[in-house]
Structures are given as structure tokens and as C-alpha cells.
Motif scaffolding. Sequence first.
Motif, PDB file in Angstrom:
ATOM      1  N   HIS A   2      56.938   9.214  42.680  1.00  0.00           N
ATOM      2  CA  HIS A   2      58.523   9.043  42.742  1.00  0.00           C
ATOM      3  C   HIS A   2      58.692   7.595  42.463  1.00  0.00           C
ATOM      4  O   HIS A   2      59.694   7.481  41.618  1.00  0.00           O
ATOM      5  CB  HIS A   2      59.064   9.276  44.098  1.00  0.00           C
ATOM      6  N   LYS A   3      57.799   6.777  42.799  1.00  0.00           N
ATOM      7  CA  LYS A   3      58.060   5.311  42.737  1.00  0.00           C
ATOM      8  C   LYS A   3      57.496   4.800  41.231  1.00  0.00           C
ATOM      9  O   LYS A   3      58.106   3.907  40.712  1.00  0.00           O
ATOM     10  CB  LYS A   3      57.481   4.406  43.590  1.00  0.00           C
ATOM     11  N   SER A   4      56.587   5.594  40.614  1.00  0.00           N
ATOM     12  CA  SER A   4      55.894   4.927  39.728  1.00  0.00           C
ATOM     13  C   SER A   4      56.223   6.008  38.394  1.00  0.00           C
ATOM     14  O   SER A   4      56.147   5.506  37.355  1.00  0.00           O
ATOM     15  CB  SER A   4      54.501   4.862  39.740  1.00  0.00           C
ATOM     16  N   LEU A   5      56.404   7.178  38.499  1.00  0.00           N
ATOM     17  CA  LEU A   5      57.104   8.002  37.485  1.00  0.00           C
ATOM     18  C   LEU A   5      58.619   7.916  37.144  1.00  0.00           C
ATOM     19  O   LEU A   5      59.165   7.707  38.116  1.00  0.00           O
ATOM     20  CB  LEU A   5      56.389   9.429  37.739  1.00  0.00           C
ATOM     21  N   LYS A   6      58.706   8.545  35.903  1.00  0.00           N
ATOM     22  CA  LYS A   6      60.188   8.447  35.774  1.00  0.00           C
ATOM     23  C   LYS A   6      61.149   9.286  36.062  1.00  0.00           C
ATOM     24  O   LYS A   6      62.335   9.356  36.125  1.00  0.00           O
ATOM     25  CB  LYS A   6      60.262   8.612  33.980  1.00  0.00           C
ATOM     26  N   GLY A   7      60.383  10.645  36.597  1.00  0.00           N
ATOM     27  CA  GLY A   7      61.436  11.583  37.385  1.00  0.00           C
ATOM     28  C   GLY A   7      60.773  13.000  36.873  1.00  0.00           C
ATOM     29  O   GLY A   7      59.989  13.439  36.162  1.00  0.00           O
ATOM     30  N   THR A  22      44.583  17.730  34.093  1.00  0.00           N
ATOM     31  CA  THR A  22      45.734  16.946  33.880  1.00  0.00           C
ATOM     32  C   THR A  22      46.308  17.155  32.583  1.00  0.00           C
ATOM     33  O   THR A  22      45.381  16.994  31.451  1.00  0.00           O
ATOM     34  CB  THR A  22      44.931  15.354  33.813  1.00  0.00           C
ATOM     35  N   LEU A  23      47.451  17.456  32.317  1.00  0.00           N
ATOM     36  CA  LEU A  23      48.057  17.580  31.075  1.00  0.00           C
ATOM     37  C   LEU A  23      49.398  16.721  31.032  1.00  0.00           C
ATOM     38  O   LEU A  23      50.307  17.282  30.859  1.00  0.00           O
ATOM     39  CB  LEU A  23      48.333  19.061  30.939  1.00  0.00           C
ATOM     40  N   VAL A  24      49.166  15.558  31.305  1.00  0.00           N
ATOM     41  CA  VAL A  24      50.284  14.790  31.211  1.00  0.00           C
ATOM     42  C   VAL A  24      50.976  14.499  29.714  1.00  0.00           C
ATOM     43  O   VAL A  24      51.979  13.878  29.473  1.00  0.00           O
ATOM     44  CB  VAL A  24      50.012  13.146  31.765  1.00  0.00           C
ATOM     45  N   GLY A  25      50.304  15.189  28.461  1.00  0.00           N
ATOM     46  CA  GLY A  25      50.768  15.232  27.274  1.00  0.00           C
ATOM     47  C   GLY A  25      52.171  15.852  27.371  1.00  0.00           C
ATOM     48  O   GLY A  25      52.935  15.693  26.491  1.00  0.00           O
ATOM     49  N   ALA A  26      52.505  16.860  28.480  1.00  0.00           N
ATOM     50  CA  ALA A  26      53.652  17.584  28.148  1.00  0.00           C
ATOM     51  C   ALA A  26      54.670  16.865  29.349  1.00  0.00           C
ATOM     52  O   ALA A  26      54.323  16.337  30.420  1.00  0.00           O
ATOM     53  CB  ALA A  26      53.390  18.906  28.866  1.00  0.00           C
ATOM     54  N   SER A  27      56.001  17.065  28.685  1.00  0.00           N
ATOM     55  CA  SER A  27      56.879  16.562  29.478  1.00  0.00           C
ATOM     56  C   SER A  27      57.959  17.769  29.812  1.00  0.00           C
ATOM     57  O   SER A  27      58.731  17.634  30.399  1.00  0.00           O
ATOM     58  CB  SER A  27      57.649  15.424  28.850  1.00  0.00           C
ATOM     59  N   LYS A  81      56.792  10.204  30.873  1.00  0.00           N
ATOM     60  CA  LYS A  81      58.429  10.507  30.580  1.00  0.00           C
ATOM     61  C   LYS A  81      58.948  11.464  32.018  1.00  0.00           C
ATOM     62  O   LYS A  81      58.133  11.729  32.906  1.00  0.00           O
ATOM     63  CB  LYS A  81      58.290  11.613  29.220  1.00  0.00           C
ATOM     64  N   ILE A  82      60.112  11.813  31.781  1.00  0.00           N
ATOM     65  CA  ILE A  82      60.667  12.556  32.555  1.00  0.00           C
ATOM     66  C   ILE A  82      60.476  13.941  32.416  1.00  0.00           C
ATOM     67  O   ILE A  82      60.022  14.430  31.367  1.00  0.00           O
ATOM     68  CB  ILE A  82      62.307  12.525  32.693  1.00  0.00           C
ATOM     69  N   VAL A  83      59.711  14.612  33.444  1.00  0.00           N
ATOM     70  CA  VAL A  83      59.132  15.898  33.412  1.00  0.00           C
ATOM     71  C   VAL A  83      60.347  17.099  33.672  1.00  0.00           C
ATOM     72  O   VAL A  83      60.972  16.849  34.930  1.00  0.00           O
ATOM     73  CB  VAL A  83      58.073  16.191  34.203  1.00  0.00           C
ATOM     74  N   HIS A  84      60.545  17.931  32.828  1.00  0.00           N
ATOM     75  CA  HIS A  84      61.528  18.893  32.956  1.00  0.00           C
ATOM     76  C   HIS A  84      60.755  20.390  33.263  1.00  0.00           C
ATOM     77  O   HIS A  84      59.855  20.659  32.437  1.00  0.00           O
ATOM     78  CB  HIS A  84      62.740  19.148  31.942  1.00  0.00           C
ATOM     79  N   THR A  85      61.256  21.049  34.179  1.00  0.00           N
ATOM     80  CA  THR A  85      60.435  22.235  34.280  1.00  0.00           C
ATOM     81  C   THR A  85      61.606  23.472  34.543  1.00  0.00           C
ATOM     82  O   THR A  85      62.645  23.349  34.868  1.00  0.00           O
ATOM     83  CB  THR A  85      59.480  22.251  35.792  1.00  0.00           C
ATOM     84  N   TYR A  86      61.258  24.762  33.917  1.00  0.00           N
ATOM     85  CA  TYR A  86      62.188  25.775  33.894  1.00  0.00           C
ATOM     86  C   TYR A  86      61.327  26.826  34.655  1.00  0.00           C
ATOM     87  O   TYR A  86      60.438  27.436  33.884  1.00  0.00           O
ATOM     88  CB  TYR A  86      62.243  25.755  32.400  1.00  0.00           C
ATOM     89  N   ASN A  87      61.732  27.441  35.622  1.00  0.00           N
ATOM     90  CA  ASN A  87      61.379  28.824  36.288  1.00  0.00           C
ATOM     91  C   ASN A  87      62.307  29.707  35.624  1.00  0.00           C
ATOM     92  O   ASN A  87      63.443  30.122  35.998  1.00  0.00           O
ATOM     93  CB  ASN A  87      61.454  28.624  37.754  1.00  0.00           C
ATOM     94  N   LEU A  88      61.574  30.656  34.728  1.00  0.00           N
ATOM     95  CA  LEU A  88      62.307  31.658  34.158  1.00  0.00           C
ATOM     96  C   LEU A  88      62.329  33.011  34.872  1.00  0.00           C
ATOM     97  O   LEU A  88      61.313  33.663  35.588  1.00  0.00           O
ATOM     98  CB  LEU A  88      61.531  31.980  32.894  1.00  0.00           C
ATOM     99  N   ILE A  89      63.629  33.329  35.144  1.00  0.00           N
ATOM    100  CA  ILE A  89      63.952  34.603  35.874  1.00  0.00           C
ATOM    101  C   ILE A  89      64.996  35.759  34.930  1.00  0.00           C
ATOM    102  O   ILE A  89      65.660  35.269  34.318  1.00  0.00           O
ATOM    103  CB  ILE A  89      64.661  34.309  37.450  1.00  0.00           C
TER     104      ILE A  89
END
Length: 584
Positions: free
Chosen positions: A295-300, A476-481, A509-517
Motif C-alpha cells: 500500500h505504501k510503495s505501490l501506486k494502488g 511475477t507478472l508486474v508487466g501487467a497493470s 502502475k495502478i493495477v486495475h482488476t476486473y472480476n467478470l460475471i
Amino acid sequence: MKESTSLVVIKVALYGISFLVSEKTCSHTSRKPFMWKKLAGGIDIEEVKKIVKTDTLSGCVISHAPGTGKTRLAITFVQSYLEVFPQCFPVIIAPKGMLDTWETEFRKWNVKIPLHILNSRDIHWHGDKTVEKLASNDKDLARRLSISSIDKNYMHALKLRSWAEGNSIIGLSYSLFQKLTKGEGNDDDKLRQMLLQRPDLLILDEGHTPRNKESNIFKALAEVRTKRRIILSGTPFQNNFEELRSMFSLLLLANFEAMDFFPSSKLHNMTDVMVDEIMKKLDPFVHIHNGDILHKSLKGLRESVVILNPLPSQKRIIAMMEKHKTRGKHPQKNKTQGSTFESEYKISLASVHPSLVAGMEKLPKEVTSVVDELPLERLRLKPSEGVKTRFVYEVVRLCQALKERVLVFSQFLEPLELMMQQLRNEFNWTKGKEIMYMSGNVSPKTRKTLMVAFNDVESEANVMLASTKACGEGITLVGASRVVLLDVVWNPSVGRQAIGRAYRIGQQKIVHTYNLIAKGTQEKAKYDTQAKKDQMSKLLFSSEPQPAECSRSSEFISNDRILEQMTEDEDLKEMFVSILPSQW
């Protein structure tokens, strides 16, 4: 006066990684010598040497959030423990896909004692006193070692001899440990006894793996002599309290039976009093670190639940499958767990793209008649014909302009293979270049190559299609945001681990996740059950405050450029039923 390396290593394990780094950058901020107290009985080295042979010791659970460095912490402890007790014969057991991570970490931190992976045909023997001595007296062995030309059985024997002489650490997968401890035959029985009796320190990575007390791996681990066990798990609570009880019984052995952990309780009837009581009983054995460093070191991290509206033909197929599934529940005695999973599997594939239904066996007649009416094979390469493939296609398309990469997870291979074909067709991309594909069939060496290429900002990679089973841990797949969870699984830790591949140290980068339903399926109910399990996991194994009331959907969408563009597009907006912040 400058301290010796040995003393520094011991101090690190006693007082945490914070001994070496500042509080601001430390991922293990607790200075309490937790591991030494549980596994050695204290922090006074001379006193510890006196009590190490007694029965007063136990193991511990290191429940640190995914991506916060549990492996590094464990390596540091093993280093320091070996400095004090050089004949403790450590054994590391982990999922097969994570063993390469252990090997990489040992080399990265220049650990003096070699780690030998029994699953591997390779051996890093320089610095191994046993192997070096044998090679110095046998030129043919030295030659074969240099070109990695050694019989598998002899390689096993070589690694185990080094370990038995106290000159290395061995690592192996859960499945190989189970196989080697069967003890069939004279030589095999000797090996079985060696693995069960000799280790004085046992590390179980992803230690929730052997959580079924009826499984062979659970029974094999229960026979290991040592009480000094370290369970590493960012998600100890997986599905229910019976599994949690089983995991702790491996840790505490006979002493655990006296502790009542409400094994028969269900999530829906747990009270705050019961939860508090369980927490008090677990507290002496568990070290919690919930990822403040992230939380402190990453962008969100911004997690969303995207409820999608299937296309008409897709909706018909799903509705008939759900109707047949519901009808099949009565009478209950005719319904098996296997048939339930099979129904869920088929509905899950249908919700991705209708062409995945083509060729399925044992379909209801009503579904077969609808499928026969549709030119599914002709529609197969069109992502717009399936609501989830359409969503993935649009996210990938829009991310190109933003120079962001997409990580798509599924528990099934068929959707991943279909989307690979669709993306190759739509964008004229190449597998292994713009599209990466990682499943359980990929070798550890190839997996590492794919991972490096995907995380390289100079590479042409745009999307990684990954199996949750193969890539949910140790990758580790930090290439994805952008992370898309294509389907819903009963175990919430699977999704949490998947997200942790991108949301971890190294992410820029900020990581956006999408749980598809898909609307019209039981996926939303399944997701809600997931959320309850995850909530219980956080209550028991997290010190972070519970989240406040979710923000409004409109505010959430406005903070995501991709979702904002998609929901404002006249051709796409009808695809969305609702978008909600994640309940995890």
C-alpha cells in the motif's frame, strides 16, 4: 569493529529484515524474534543450544500478504539457523512451479549453502563440499557434471548424499515428496526413513496445499519427525474451518487435538465471539503481515466486479443450461458433486463464448437443438459473439493506446486458447511475441523466459493468457497493470493469488482488476460466497481495518479510463449490467 557475516545473518533472523533496512522500506517491520522463539525456544543463542532437543518447541505460520517477501524471510531464517545448528538438515517443500523461485532467490541473495531441487535434472554444485570432493576424485563425474549429463537416479542420490552430510538444503514438490515417502522396496524404504526422520527443519511453502487430512500428502507430512515446521501462506483460510484445522494439525501435531477450533461451524453461523476465540488460539502460532509495504510503495489497486449482459443466443444457451442444472438437483440423491462441477464448467465456458459449447458431450437436448441452429464454428473467431471475449478484446484494444499490458486468468484452458486464436486473428499477433500463453504444460524454463519477456518494457508483449492453477503462485507478472479474472472459483484465495502476480513489489502502475460475471448464471452468488470466505480470512489473518462502504459505481468508473471509454461507447454500453467495487 565490523560484525562477522554470520552474526549479521543471525541478527537479521532474530530481529527481522528491518535490522538491515530502514523502516520506510522494510516489508517485515516487526522486530519481534517470532520465528526464533517458536522454532528454537528463544533468542539467547547459548540457551537455545541447550533446549533445542526438548519437546517444548513447535512450528509457526508466516501469513504475510502475497508479494511481500515470505521466501526471502524464510531463507534468512534458514541461513541463521544453520549458523547455530549446522546439522539441522532443512527441507523445503513447495508446489512444483515455485521451486524455480526458491532457486532464483538463493542465487540472488548469494546464499552460501547450496539448494538442490530434487525435481530438477540440473545441479548447481560449486560450493557444495560433498560434490566438489567427489568430482575432484572422479574426472568422469566432473566432466558429466559440467555438461549436465547424469542419470536422474544418480543425480537424486548425489543431491541426497550432499544433504545427508550437512552440505546442502534440499527442495522438492509436494507430489515428489509423497512419491518418495511411499517406501516400496529396500532402497526406497531407506529413502523414506531418511526424508521422514532426518530433517530437523521443515518449510512448507504455500502450506495450505496439504489441507485435506484424507490426502496422501497430508498423511506423509504428518509422519515427518520434526516439530520445527514453518508454514508459509498468504492465504491460510481457504474454504472452511475443517481445512484450517487440518493445516494447523500438521503444524502442532498431537498437541492440536486439545484445541477446539469449531471445525463443524459454517461461515453463516459464526459469531463475533467465536471468531475472537479462534483468533486468540491461533495468535501464538501465527505471524501476520498484511502488506503495508504494498500500500505504501505501490501506486494502488482498484478492483471491480463487472456484471455483463450475454448476447441473445448466448443467453438462451446459458438459460437452458441453468434450468437443466436446477432441475437436476432434485432428487438430491441422484446428484453427484462431479456432475455439479461438470454443469458449472459447461456454463462457465458458455458465458465466455457460445462456440465453446460446440462439441461438448452430454448436453441437454434443449441446448443441443439451440447449438445446432447456430453456426458456432463460423462465429468462433469473432470475439464480439461472446460477452466475456468481447470485454477482453476491448480492454486489450484500448490498452494499446495507453501502453498498458493485460493479464487474463482462467481456471480452464479452452477460453484461453480461444482468445489466443481470436487475438491473433484480429490483430495479426504472434504467440510468444505480442501474446504470451502460460499453462501447466509449460516447462519451468520456458515459464521463466515468458515471465522475463512479459515484464520487459522493451518487449512487444501486449497480453498474457494464464491458467490460474499454473500461474497463481510463485510468478511475477508486474508487466501487467490490467488483470481480468474470466471466471469465478469457489476459493477466493485463487483470485487473490492471481491478482498478486501483478500487484506486488516491482509494479510501477495502478493495477486495475476486473472480476467478470455473466448475468443469468450463478456466478454472482458464487462470487458473494467468495467474498464471505475472504472476509473471514481477513478477520482471522489480517490486522488491516475492514473496508468502509463501497463508493458509488459512477465514481468508480470515472477513475478507470478503460471502463469509462467502454461504458460511454454507444456500441458497447449495452454489454454492461452494472460495475461494482470488489467486495474482497
